[in-house]
Every structure is written in C-alpha cells, then in structure tokens.
Design an enzyme around this catalytic site. Structure first.
Site, PDB file in Angstrom:
ATOM      1  N   SER A 215      22.001   7.043  11.172  1.00 19.73           N
ATOM      2  CA  SER A 215      20.961   7.930  10.657  1.00 19.73           C
ATOM      3  C   SER A 215      20.323   8.734  11.793  1.00 19.73           C
ATOM      4  O   SER A 215      21.031   9.422  12.528  1.00 19.73           O
ATOM      5  CB  SER A 215      19.932   7.089   9.894  1.00 19.73           C
ATOM      6  OG  SER A 215      19.056   7.894   9.149  1.00 19.73           O
ATOM      7  N   ASP A 435      26.189  10.805   0.574  1.00 19.82           N
ATOM      8  CA  ASP A 435      24.996  10.272   1.232  1.00 19.82           C
ATOM      9  C   ASP A 435      23.813  11.195   0.951  1.00 19.82           C
ATOM     10  O   ASP A 435      23.889  12.406   1.160  1.00 19.82           O
ATOM     11  CB  ASP A 435      25.282  10.168   2.736  1.00 19.82           C
ATOM     12  CG  ASP A 435      24.132   9.599   3.549  1.00 19.82           C
ATOM     13  OD1 ASP A 435      23.071   9.300   2.974  1.00 19.82           O
ATOM     14  OD2 ASP A 435      24.311   9.463   4.777  1.00 19.82           O
ATOM     15  N   HIS A 464      24.032   5.120   2.537  1.00 19.98           N
ATOM     16  CA  HIS A 464      23.629   5.603   3.856  1.00 19.98           C
ATOM     17  C   HIS A 464      23.840   4.458   4.839  1.00 19.98           C
ATOM     18  O   HIS A 464      23.172   3.428   4.766  1.00 19.98           O
ATOM     19  CB  HIS A 464      22.156   6.012   3.798  1.00 19.98           C
ATOM     20  CG  HIS A 464      21.604   6.543   5.071  1.00 19.98           C
ATOM     21  ND1 HIS A 464      22.035   7.721   5.640  1.00 19.98           N
ATOM     22  CD2 HIS A 464      20.631   6.061   5.895  1.00 19.98           C
ATOM     23  CE1 HIS A 464      21.341   7.947   6.748  1.00 19.98           C
ATOM     24  NE2 HIS A 464      20.495   6.956   6.924  1.00 19.98           N
TER      25      HIS A 464
END
Length: 554
Positions: A215, A435, A464
């Site tokens: 991320s 995602d 994710h």
C-alpha cells in the site's frame, strides 16, 4: 488514502509554499553544496522480545535526525524488530512496511518471516519498524484524542450547518496538531521516512537493502529507490499507490473504487440470500444497506454506530473480502431481526479507533498533508466531493472528512519527488485488478515509470495486499524473486508480465447450533450472534492475519 479499514479531479490548490524535497545526495546539481556530515552510526543493540507466535523476534531502537539536513541536531527514536537469518547463505536485511501512512510495522517482521517459505526467510534478517511518529517510535503523535469518538456528525452533510460542523471538526484537528507538534510536523513526510530507511540500512551495516512494502509502503519504497538507487537490491511492491495522484487525486480515485467494491459486497450478499434473507437482487440489497444507514442517523445502534461509524465498519470489507461474512451477518441481523449486537461487535472489530488508531491517523494526516499540495479553498472540496458522491456515495464524504484537515494544515506542502527510475535492479510489482484502496492503474503507472520492473497481476482480485495472504501463485512469484532476484517477463507489448487467478470468494459462516437446553430467542430477547471459527479458537487465515497487520481490523 483512508487506511482504515488502514484516494481525479485537479484543483488549483492554494498552499502555504513548496520546497524541493530531493536531498543533494540524491539529485546533485553543480550549485549544490556538500551533504552535511552524518552523525556516527552505532551498531544496533538487539534484545530478545519473542512472543508465543514469533519466539525468535528481537527488538532494538535507532536514533535518527529529526531533520536529515541537520544530522547533528535533534533526534527521533525509531522502534525496530528483527527475525535474524539462520541459513549459511545470507542475503542481507529485508525491511517490511505495512503502509498507512501511520501503520505500525513492528509486527510485520514476525509475520513475513513465518509466511515466506522457510528456506527463503532463513536467508534474510527480516526487519520491521515503526516509522517516525508511529507506535513505539518516539515521539508518537496523537494530535487530538477522542477525534473519532462516537457518534460523529453524519459524514454526508445535511445543509450548510452539517457542512460547517465537519469543517470545524477538521480545522480543530489541524489546529491541535500544530499546537502540540509545531517543531515536529515539518519533518513528518515520506522523504524524511525514506531517509530514515537509509539510516536503518547504515545501522545494519548493509551496503544495500531489500524491501517488501504494501500500500503506502509501495510509495515509500519508490521514493527510497529514487533517492538512493545504488542502495536498492530487491524491492517487492504490493498494491501500488499511483504516484501521479499523490495525494488529493488518489483519494478521489479511491472513492469511485470503494463504491464499486461495496457493490461487489452487496452482490455477494444477494448470491447468498438463503443465508442472509436480504434479497436476490444486488440493487435491493444495496438499497437495504442505505436504509439501514438512514435509520442509524436517527437512532445510532447502541449509542455508538451512526452513519459515519457504519461506513467505518464496512469500509474494511473493501480492503479484504474475508470480512464479508461477518459484515453480512451483522447487516442481516439488524435489518431482519432488529438485532444490533452483531453490528456493534463488527464496529468494535473494524471501525472503532483506539489510541493506536488515533496515533496512526495523526501520522497519516501529518504525512499526507505535508507531502503534497491540497486545496486550501474549501469550495474546491465541496464541489469535488458532491460531484463524486452523486456517482459513488458509499464513502466519498467519509473519506473527504478523513482528509479534510489537509485543507487547514499548519505546515506548508512539499513537492513530491518524481519516482521515475532507470537506475535500479528489477523491481517486482504485485497488483490485483479490482483493488479499491490502490486501484489497478497505480500498479501499471509505476511499472511504466520504473525501467526493468515486472508486473504480476491477480486477475479479478479485489483484495488489497495480495502476497502472503493466501494466493499461492502470487506467493510463488514473491518467493522466487526474493530467493533469486529473477522476475517474470511477459510477451512484448503485454501489460502484465505474469497473471495469477484470484482466490475463491468467501463462504457464509456456518450458523452456530443452539446451546443444549437453551430455548430459541423469543420476542424481546436478542438472539446470540453466530460464533465464528476464529472465536472458537481456530487459527485465523493468512489473509485475516495480514489485513490485521495492515490496519484493517484488530
């Protein structure tokens, strides 16, 4: 990007000023002076701090400059963890980061070392760390304790008064940060954190660093690689931030993607109507969810779950579909049986902010508001978010208020570095096509910006964080890369270098059998919520464990 669970409209932002953030060591120019003399590096003092789950874990701390351009000035303390290598073949440190910004990474070392194939993990010192301002690092920021206490004003403003309440709440948070941390906020940003990573590398005595970032951790890794390309060894970037949208435009892109993912959830509920009795038409199920939201506006469940808290509770389902069964059960119990107990439990698990959450949010805002320009004219926010809300109502205004302190941030914005890179070894990029938190376009964009990188795609995946979360194919690509440094190469002209199928959708949880001798619930008695396997003591899945570490549940 709202990391809880854990961001396309260009705005003429009015900012307090910008500065160039690339240090002289990274982007030298003929006029640049010599880099300031570095503080002497002391070896790290590792002490055992093993847990039942990770008995080999060790802990240490490292002092780093508050301002890396003044290396002999004030320092901060970073908290580190390590699982040391055990194999004769040693490939150096593997730094791991869960994203955020604001995510605590100390717990990642044990998990990654255990989740990788043993023969691969044994070759690395797996290093976790709390970035500056986070967790056990000092100082740890908490700008405004209680900022997320329930029940908050409805995230979707109802008229000028509702909007004014949201603006004043955001302004109060920014003001509190400025008053408590005026001397620190100018140095809570991605470039400073990337330079911290290099200080960790130096303290470890490693000429180069290996890295696994999820991320926001992908953006942190990309910035590090731009600043210190000659110190990059193997970089794996999972669920990629779009560098072109840092950070306002990325948040807008998130709003559309999370709305789509919420529709995926309601479609899943509709496919399991036999379990949830909410309808077989996804549109009917979605309408029931929004009716629940309206009811909670008038009467928050348990005095805790109003519309904003409901969105906070269901948003993690956009990060990880393993949460869908619990969320669907809570949804159904409320709608069908007027039972709010499961909803309250889901809120406590996924939506409620504790002191760690307050710390994470304080660092999140500090980094994102400092990193790049945000609109300083609230009229821009109003127009943009109403425009997006009309098409994607699930979390647009919730996300807007989450980021709104940036409209009033007491420190000026920096200019994000261009992370285009042609000086690093092959970088492995891993991305799911659906995602919501970091939409697929971000992975493609970074792949094009980093020469020689390889893009591995989970086709149809909506979660994710796609490695070490239960997809064997994705894990095999990561393990092979860490073992050998080799990356897959696709056919000429292909967007992806390798494609993996997504993992199967979750199944509804089996309903708990009535306790022996217990009569069925009658009118006025709330039925007991179904107990899940994890509540009974079974080990949680890899996906659930990873997403807990990524900050989407506790």
């Amino acid at each position: 990007m709202n990391p809880r669970a854990g961001m396309l409209i260009a705005a003429g932002a009015l900012v307090a000023g910008t500065v160039t953030v690339l240090p002289a060591s990274a982007e030298a120019s003929p006029a640049a002076g010599p880099e300031p003399a570095a503080r002497p590096v002391s070896p790290l003092d590792w002490k055992d701090c093993g847990t039942k789950a990770y008995p080999k874990l060790q802990c240490s701390t490292l002092k780093v400059p508050l301002n890396h351009d003044d290396p002999t000035g004030r320092t901060l303390t970073l908290a580190l963890t390590r699982v040391p290598h055990t194999a004769k073949k040693h490939q150096g440190p593997l730094l791991v980061n869960p994203g955020g910004p604001g995510g605590s990474g100390r717990g990642m070392a044990g998990y990654v070392a255990a989740a990788l194939p043993a023969e691969v993990a044994a070759q690395y010192d797996v290093i976790g760390f709390d970035p500056r301002g986070v967790g056990k690092s000092e100082p740890a920021l908490n700008c405004r304790p209680g900022h997320f206490d329930p029940v908050r004003p409805d995230s979707v403003p109802s008229g000028a008064e509702g909007e004014r309440a949201g603006v004043e709440r955001a302004r109060a948070f920014a003001k509190a940060c400025g008053e408590k941390y005026a001397d620190v906020l100018p140095y809570i940003d991605t470039v400073s954190t990337a330079r911290d990573l290099d200080a960790v590398r130096a303290a470890l005595g490693a000429p180069k660093v290996n890295y696994l970032g999820y991320s926001y951790g992908t953006y942190l890794g990309a910035v590090y690689a731009r600043l210190f390309p000659d110190r990059v060894r193997r970089f794996a970037l999972d669920s990629v931030v779009n560098p072109h949208g840092v950070w306002y435009e990325d948040n807008i892109a998130q709003d559309y993607a999370f709305d789509t993912r919420h529709k995926d959830f309601t479609a899943w509920v509709a496919r399991h109507d036999a379990d949830y009795r909410l309808g077989t038409d996804p549109a009917v199920v979605e309408a029931a969810w929004y009716r629940m939201r309206e009811e909670l506006r008038a009467a928050p469940a348990g005095g805790k779950v109003g519309p904003g808290e409901l969105e906070d509770t269901f948003l993690p389902g956009g990060y990880y579909n393993g949460y869908w069964p619990r969320l669907a059960a809570a949804f159904a119990a409320y709608v069908n049986d007027r039972d709010s107990a499961p909803l309250l439990k889901a809120y406590e698990a996924h939506g409620a902010a504790d002191s760690a959450g307050e710390n994470g949010y304080s660092v999140y805002t500090s980094v994102q508001c400092r990193d790049a320009a945000w609109p300083r004219d609230w009229n821009v926010w109003r127009k943009d978010n109403w425009d997006v809300h009309a098409k994607a109502p699930f979390s647009t205004w919730n996300n807007a208020w989450y980021n709104a302190p940036c409209a009033f941030w007491p420190v000026g914005s920096l200019t994000p570095p261009d992370v285009t890179n042609d000086r690093v070894p092959p970088v492995l990029i891993l991305q799911a096509t659906d995602d919501a938190a970091t939409p697929y376009e971000g992975g493609v964009a970074l792949h094009r910006m980093v020469r020689g990188s390889s893009l591995v795609v989970e086709q149809g995946g909506g979660n994710h964080g796609v490695t070490l979360a239960g997809n064997d194919c994705m894990d095999e690509h990561l393990a092979a890369y860490l073992a050998t440094g080799e990356v897959p190469r696709g056919e000429a002209g292909a967007e992806a270098d390798a494609v993996c199928e997504t993992t199967p959708e979750p199944k509804p949880e089996p309903k708990a059998k009535p306790e022996a001798g217990r009569k069925p619930a009658t009118t006025g008695e709330s039925p007991k919520p179904a107990r899940t396997a994890s509540v009974r003591g079974a080990a949680p899945s890899a996906g659930a464990t990873l997403h807990g570490l990524l900050g989407h549940a506790r």
